[in-house]
Design a protein around this motif. Structure first.
Motif, PDB file in Angstrom:
ATOM      1  N   ALA A  88       6.137   8.058  96.980  1.00  0.00           N
ATOM      2  CA  ALA A  88       7.523   8.347  96.619  1.00  0.00           C
ATOM      3  C   ALA A  88       8.062   9.611  97.285  1.00  0.00           C
ATOM      4  O   ALA A  88       9.211   9.625  97.730  1.00  0.00           O
ATOM      5  N   VAL A  89       7.246  10.656  97.347  1.00  0.00           N
ATOM      6  CA  VAL A  89       7.769  11.940  97.848  1.00  0.00           C
ATOM      7  C   VAL A  89       7.031  12.468  99.063  1.00  0.00           C
ATOM      8  O   VAL A  89       7.424  13.484  99.627  1.00  0.00           O
ATOM      9  N   GLY A  90       5.983  11.814  99.467  1.00  0.00           N
ATOM     10  CA  GLY A  90       5.193  12.278 100.597  1.00  0.00           C
ATOM     11  C   GLY A  90       3.990  13.074 100.118  1.00  0.00           C
ATOM     12  O   GLY A  90       4.012  13.690  99.054  1.00  0.00           O
ATOM     13  N   GLU A  91       2.953  13.049 100.917  1.00  0.00           N
ATOM     14  CA  GLU A  91       1.685  13.659 100.524  1.00  0.00           C
ATOM     15  C   GLU A  91       1.800  15.180 100.328  1.00  0.00           C
ATOM     16  O   GLU A  91       1.227  15.737  99.400  1.00  0.00           O
ATOM     17  N   GLU A  92       2.548  15.855 101.175  1.00  0.00           N
ATOM     18  CA  GLU A  92       2.659  17.315 101.077  1.00  0.00           C
ATOM     19  C   GLU A  92       3.305  17.747  99.756  1.00  0.00           C
ATOM     20  O   GLU A  92       2.798  18.624  99.060  1.00  0.00           O
ATOM     21  N   LYS A  93       4.429  17.109  99.409  1.00  0.00           N
ATOM     22  CA  LYS A  93       5.101  17.446  98.144  1.00  0.00           C
ATOM     23  C   LYS A  93       4.261  17.027  96.944  1.00  0.00           C
ATOM     24  O   LYS A  93       4.228  17.717  95.933  1.00  0.00           O
ATOM     25  N   ALA A  94       3.581  15.888  97.064  1.00  0.00           N
ATOM     26  CA  ALA A  94       2.729  15.421  95.975  1.00  0.00           C
ATOM     27  C   ALA A  94       1.585  16.395  95.737  1.00  0.00           C
ATOM     28  O   ALA A  94       1.237  16.680  94.586  1.00  0.00           O
ATOM     29  N   THR A  95       1.013  16.925  96.801  1.00  0.00           N
ATOM     30  CA  THR A  95      -0.064  17.901  96.662  1.00  0.00           C
ATOM     31  C   THR A  95       0.458  19.174  96.010  1.00  0.00           C
ATOM     32  O   THR A  95      -0.189  19.740  95.122  1.00  0.00           O
TER      33      THR A  95
END
Length: 64
Positions: free
Chosen positions: A10-17
């Motif tokens: 939904a938000v991309g791996e960087e933001k999810a991390t």
């Protein structure tokens, strides 16, 4: 599908991390606040809390 995979998509791996790290930091802060150690010395996080925090890290895929 794991919750982390849904958030990654939904938000991309960087933001999810970043979000997962913020969640973990909050959990760690709560664990630290609930303990006290002896006379303010030693670990503020109890043995059971350390086990729980380890499980949270794994669930959030923050293993490093």
């Amino acid at each position: 599908m794991l919750a982390r995979q849904i958030v990654d998509a939904a938000v991309g791996e960087e933001k999810a991390t970043s979000f997962a790290e913020a969640l973990y930091d909050m959990a760690e802060s709560v664990a630290e606040a609930s303990g006290g150690g002896f006379l303010g010395m030693g670990s503020k996080i109890g043995k059971e809390e350390k086990v729980m925090l380890s499980g949270i890290r794994k669930l959030l895929h923050l293993d490093s």
